[in-house]
Motif scaffolding. Structure first.
Motif, PDB file in Angstrom:
ATOM      1  N   ASP A  90      -2.122   8.379  -0.355  1.00  0.00           N
ATOM      2  CA  ASP A  90      -1.900   7.618  -1.075  1.00  0.00           C
ATOM      3  C   ASP A  90      -0.527   6.942  -1.083  1.00  0.00           C
ATOM      4  N   SER A  91       0.602   7.289  -1.450  1.00  0.00           N
ATOM      5  CA  SER A  91       2.233   7.407  -2.122  1.00  0.00           C
ATOM      6  C   SER A  91       2.791   7.809  -0.701  1.00  0.00           C
ATOM      7  N   ILE A  92       2.470   7.891   0.985  1.00  0.00           N
ATOM      8  CA  ILE A  92       2.649   8.460   1.693  1.00  0.00           C
ATOM      9  C   ILE A  92       4.591   8.697   2.020  1.00  0.00           C
ATOM     10  N   THR A  93       5.188  10.254   1.775  1.00  0.00           N
ATOM     11  CA  THR A  93       6.077   9.788   2.185  1.00  0.00           C
ATOM     12  C   THR A  93       6.552  10.736   3.531  1.00  0.00           C
ATOM     13  N   VAL A  94       7.804  10.579   4.163  1.00  0.00           N
ATOM     14  CA  VAL A  94       8.215  12.237   5.136  1.00  0.00           C
ATOM     15  C   VAL A  94       7.531  13.338   4.907  1.00  0.00           C
ATOM     16  N   GLY A  95       8.143  13.586   3.593  1.00  0.00           N
ATOM     17  CA  GLY A  95       8.354  14.790   2.676  1.00  0.00           C
ATOM     18  C   GLY A  95       6.583  15.640   2.580  1.00  0.00           C
ATOM     19  N   LYS A  96       5.704  14.898   2.262  1.00  0.00           N
ATOM     20  CA  LYS A  96       4.252  14.637   1.655  1.00  0.00           C
ATOM     21  C   LYS A  96       3.892  14.870   3.267  1.00  0.00           C
ATOM     22  N   ILE A  97       3.931  14.485   4.239  1.00  0.00           N
ATOM     23  CA  ILE A  97       3.347  14.766   5.454  1.00  0.00           C
ATOM     24  C   ILE A  97       3.710  16.042   5.700  1.00  0.00           C
ATOM     25  N   ILE A  98       5.321  16.609   6.114  1.00  0.00           N
ATOM     26  CA  ILE A  98       5.318  17.995   6.267  1.00  0.00           C
ATOM     27  C   ILE A  98       4.705  18.434   6.134  1.00  0.00           C
ATOM     28  N   VAL A  99       4.419  18.470   4.703  1.00  0.00           N
ATOM     29  CA  VAL A  99       3.499  19.412   3.755  1.00  0.00           C
ATOM     30  C   VAL A  99       2.795  19.679   3.229  1.00  0.00           C
ATOM     31  N   GLY A 100       1.841  18.040   4.343  1.00  0.00           N
ATOM     32  CA  GLY A 100       0.493  17.930   4.393  1.00  0.00           C
ATOM     33  C   GLY A 100      -0.150  18.194   5.566  1.00  0.00           C
ATOM     34  N   VAL A 101       0.500  17.869   6.745  1.00  0.00           N
ATOM     35  CA  VAL A 101       0.417  18.458   8.016  1.00  0.00           C
ATOM     36  C   VAL A 101       0.876  19.675   8.655  1.00  0.00           C
ATOM     37  N   TYR A 102       2.077  19.575   8.556  1.00  0.00           N
ATOM     38  CA  TYR A 102       3.221  20.693   9.363  1.00  0.00           C
ATOM     39  C   TYR A 102       2.655  22.278   8.735  1.00  0.00           C
ATOM     40  N   SER A 103       2.899  22.739   7.204  1.00  0.00           N
ATOM     41  CA  SER A 103       3.078  23.561   6.868  1.00  0.00           C
ATOM     42  C   SER A 103       2.192  24.535   7.658  1.00  0.00           C
ATOM     43  N   VAL A 104       1.617  23.578   7.535  1.00  0.00           N
ATOM     44  CA  VAL A 104      -0.337  25.529   7.766  1.00  0.00           C
ATOM     45  C   VAL A 104       0.532  25.810   8.965  1.00  0.00           C
ATOM     46  N   TYR A 105       0.549  25.018  10.058  1.00  0.00           N
ATOM     47  CA  TYR A 105       1.164  26.034  11.244  1.00  0.00           C
ATOM     48  C   TYR A 105       2.801  27.254  10.969  1.00  0.00           C
ATOM     49  N   ILE A 106       3.501  26.196  10.142  1.00  0.00           N
ATOM     50  CA  ILE A 106       4.791  27.274   9.891  1.00  0.00           C
ATOM     51  C   ILE A 106       3.956  28.516   9.038  1.00  0.00           C
ATOM     52  N   MET A 107       3.191  28.670   7.907  1.00  0.00           N
ATOM     53  CA  MET A 107       1.760  29.194   7.830  1.00  0.00           C
ATOM     54  C   MET A 107       1.317  30.760   8.736  1.00  0.00           C
ATOM     55  N   ILE A 108       1.248  29.803   9.329  1.00  0.00           N
ATOM     56  CA  ILE A 108      -0.164  30.812  10.120  1.00  0.00           C
ATOM     57  C   ILE A 108       1.239  31.283  11.130  1.00  0.00           C
ATOM     58  N   GLY A 109       2.669  30.536  11.389  1.00  0.00           N
ATOM     59  CA  GLY A 109       3.449  31.615  12.266  1.00  0.00           C
ATOM     60  C   GLY A 109       3.940  33.053  11.376  1.00  0.00           C
ATOM     61  N   ALA A 110       3.967  32.509   9.591  1.00  0.00           N
ATOM     62  CA  ALA A 110       4.580  33.719   9.012  1.00  0.00           C
ATOM     63  C   ALA A 110       3.135  35.131   9.016  1.00  0.00           C
ATOM     64  N   ALA A 111       1.902  33.892   8.911  1.00  0.00           N
ATOM     65  CA  ALA A 111       1.157  34.916   8.750  1.00  0.00           C
ATOM     66  C   ALA A 111       1.263  36.611  10.117  1.00  0.00           C
ATOM     67  N   LEU A 112       1.204  35.440  11.695  1.00  0.00           N
ATOM     68  CA  LEU A 112       1.610  36.199  12.570  1.00  0.00           C
ATOM     69  C   LEU A 112       2.764  37.462  12.233  1.00  0.00           C
ATOM     70  N   MET A 113       3.794  36.809  11.616  1.00  0.00           N
ATOM     71  CA  MET A 113       5.073  37.642  11.709  1.00  0.00           C
ATOM     72  C   MET A 113       4.511  38.937  11.162  1.00  0.00           C
ATOM     73  N   SER A 114       3.881  38.577   9.711  1.00  0.00           N
ATOM     74  CA  SER A 114       3.702  40.166   9.125  1.00  0.00           C
ATOM     75  C   SER A 114       2.957  41.126   9.832  1.00  0.00           C
ATOM     76  N   ILE A 115       1.989  39.866  10.590  1.00  0.00           N
ATOM     77  CA  ILE A 115       0.620  41.091  11.475  1.00  0.00           C
ATOM     78  C   ILE A 115       1.563  41.897  11.948  1.00  0.00           C
ATOM     79  N   LEU A 116       1.867  41.071  13.392  1.00  0.00           N
ATOM     80  CA  LEU A 116       2.876  42.281  13.677  1.00  0.00           C
ATOM     81  C   LEU A 116       3.855  43.503  13.647  1.00  0.00           C
ATOM     82  N   THR A 117       4.568  42.944  12.958  1.00  0.00           N
ATOM     83  CA  THR A 117       5.571  44.024  11.896  1.00  0.00           C
ATOM     84  C   THR A 117       5.008  44.958  11.599  1.00  0.00           C
TER      85      THR A 117
END
Length: 555
Positions: A90-117
């Motif tokens: 409701d009071s959007i910023t670029v930082g909130k876009i990254i947190v609310g949209v893109y961060s989940v895909y970095i989480m998935i990357g971290a999860a794959l890193m851990s699974i494969l390792t």
């Protein structure tokens, strides 16, 4: 003649036995660090570069008009599915876009890193026989698992530190370092959780492919459950609680830059601790190179249909394909059921959503077309993992044994490719059938079933092209097969977020998933389909010829 053991020596052995299960952990950790001296920085710095790109590129490119569009899109259930609940929009910023949209895909990357390792340093070592040689030294029973968990913890901690620094000092200009650290910690918590999941699955199955596959299914289910909960949340439904059933949801509920709450990470930490403790308990209940699930005894003689490389390739992929088929069919039914709410709320949605889906009168068609694209991304994951399984078969020396039985290299690779390509076609068909049935049941319009089915099937050539890239790397330089994931990530990111971020058409055209057209909302580009098929065949041919000429590898 017998020799009595001195009392002092016996007492020393009893004392030593209390800690013997972890003897050699630090030495094994040092050995694992040396083995992963290339993989570790690639994973950590690769995920960090994603954050660096998002934070600086978006912070520089997004205008006030684009930010306003993003805020409007936050009310869309489709936006919640691909990103998250959108706290603070409701009071959007670029930082909130990254947190609310893109961060989940970095989480998935971290999860794959851990699974494969974890799988690489535990189950793969046992399956290859190397763990037995290591255990012949003074190495405790739990030392390999403990060392692998410590290694993954170090990787995630390093990732957390880098992400926090990058986010804080990027073009976003975050006010509080606490918010940056919270965002990074939420990503690291997801990675640690799936390390615990894989530590458990590595005890259940005697095969690395199955152990990693089960952990991957948990990751996929976590994403779907979170997506369903967030879709309901933004619509004011009563299923928002589902997000709290997902470890990805726990991480997103921290809401950095908006709520800045740390306590959801306590849930993740407690469950991760339980999973790690459970993995050690389960390890004491099985033998080395065995799983808790007993191996199913095969027939004394091979069935009549198992006569060539094609049927054998199908046998090896059968179990994985069945699990993926069930997951995509179920996911299609669930997502298809959201067609009716999308159609009912079309008039109240912001103009940005109308543009993406072709207007309020085409909301249903736009949603079905997007689902075809969405499930093509899922099917591409299956195809790339299938290509990577070829390298695992080779490293486990099973490919060499197979080729010694009279099967040609060309025949083996072509058979595996054919089964994988048909498998991805089956997955797209089942997903389209599920979406069509779900949409038809909720709307009463059974013509949607045909439209959804066609819209999903025509996306298959894009999946095949990515698979062809993976086979090319496997045939020529198998160590670089992971580059395919970079091509996949780029194409998926542009497909999901390119229009929202208003990228130029020339940039959007570089995504393999955007070339065919999202039927029934868009016209099918048959010429592009023919081009993708030709490129796929050419890449497969290059991969087969490279495999015929190179030496087999093993690690």
């Amino acid at each position: 003649m017998t020799t009595a053991i001195p009392h002092e020596h016996t007492s020393g052995n009893m004392t030593l036995s209390r800690f013997s299960s972890l003897i050699g952990t630090l030495k094994l950790l040092a050995f694992m660090l040396r083995r992963d001296r290339i993989r570790l920085p690639l994973w950590v710095f690769g995920l960090s570069l994603m954050m660096l790109y998002f934070a600086n590129a978006l912070g520089t490119v997004l205008t006030d008009e684009a930010l306003t569009s993003m805020a409007a899109l936050a009310s869309s259930p489709m936006f919640a599915l691909i990103g998250g609940p959108g706290y603070g929009f409701d009071s959007i910023t670029v930082g909130k876009i990254i947190v609310g949209v893109y961060s989940v895909y970095i989480m998935i990357g971290a999860a794959l890193m851990s699974i494969l390792t974890i799988s690489r340093h535990t189950r793969v070592e046992e399956q290859s026989g190397r763990a037995e040689l290591i255990r012949a030294n003074i190495i405790g029973r739990h030392a390999p698992l403990a060392a692998a968990l410590i290694l993954v913890a170090l990787m995630n901690l390093l990732l957390v530190g880098l992400l926090a620094v990058i986010f804080q000092f990027s073009a976003i200009e975050v006010d509080s370092f606490q918010s940056s650290l919270l965002l990074a910690s939420s990503i690291g918590s997801a990675g640690l959780f799936f390390a615990g999941v894989t530590a458990v699955t590595a005890q259940i199955s005697a095969y690395s492919r199955t152990a990693s596959g089960i952990a991957g299914v948990v990751l996929a289910v976590s994403f779907v459950v979170r997506g369903l909960g967030d879709m309901s949340f933004v619509q004011g439904g009563n299923l928002g609680w589902m997000s709290w059933l997902s470890p990805l949801g726990w991480a997103q509920q921290t809401a950095p830059l908006t709520l800045d709450r740390w306590w959801p990470l306590i849930i993740s930490l407690l469950v991760t601790t339980f999973l790690i403790a459970l993995s050690f308990v389960l390890q004491t209940r099985r033998d080395l190179d065995a799983g808790l699930l007993p191996d199913r005894l095969g027939e004394a003689t091979a069935p009549t249909w198992l006569r060539n490389s094609l049927t054998f390739a199908f046998l090896l992929q059968r179990s994985t394909l069945l699990w993926w088929s069930f997951a995509l069919l179920l996911g299609g039914l669930i997502f298809g059921a959201f067609v009716q709410p999308m159609a009912e709320n079309a008039e109240g949605m912001p103009p940005e959503i109308m543009i993406v889906f072709g207007g309020s009168d085409k909301m249903v068609e736009g949603y079905l077309g997007f689902m075809g694209l969405y499930f093509a991304i899922m099917s591409a994951i299956y195809a790339i993992l299938a290509a990577q399984s070829l390298r695992t078969e080779e490293e486990m020396v099973r490919t060499e044994t197979l080729l010694a039985a009279g099967i040609s290299r060309k025949g083996w690779l072509e058979s595996w490719a054919l089964v994988t390509m048909l498998g991805s076609l089956i997955l797209q068909t089942l997903a389209g059938f599920g979406v069509g049935i779900g949409a038809s049941l909720t709307t009463g319009d059974w013509s949607l079933c045909r439209s959804a089915l066609i819209g999903h099937i025509i996306q298959t050539p894009a999946v095949w092209l990515l698979f062809g890239i993976a086979i090319t790397f496997y045939g020529i330089a198998p160590r670089f097969i992971g580059v395919t994931w970079a091509v996949f990530a780029w194409g998926a990111a542009l497909s999901l977020f390119g229009d929202i971020l208003q990228f130029k058409d020339a940039v959007l055209a570089t995504s393999v998933f955007r070339t065919i057209g999202q039927y029934p909302n868009e016209t099918i580009s048959w010429g592009v389909i023919g081009l993708l098929l030709a490129l796929s065949i050419a890449l497969l041919t290059i991969g087969v010829q490279g495999f015929r000429r190179r030496d087999l590898v093993a690690t």
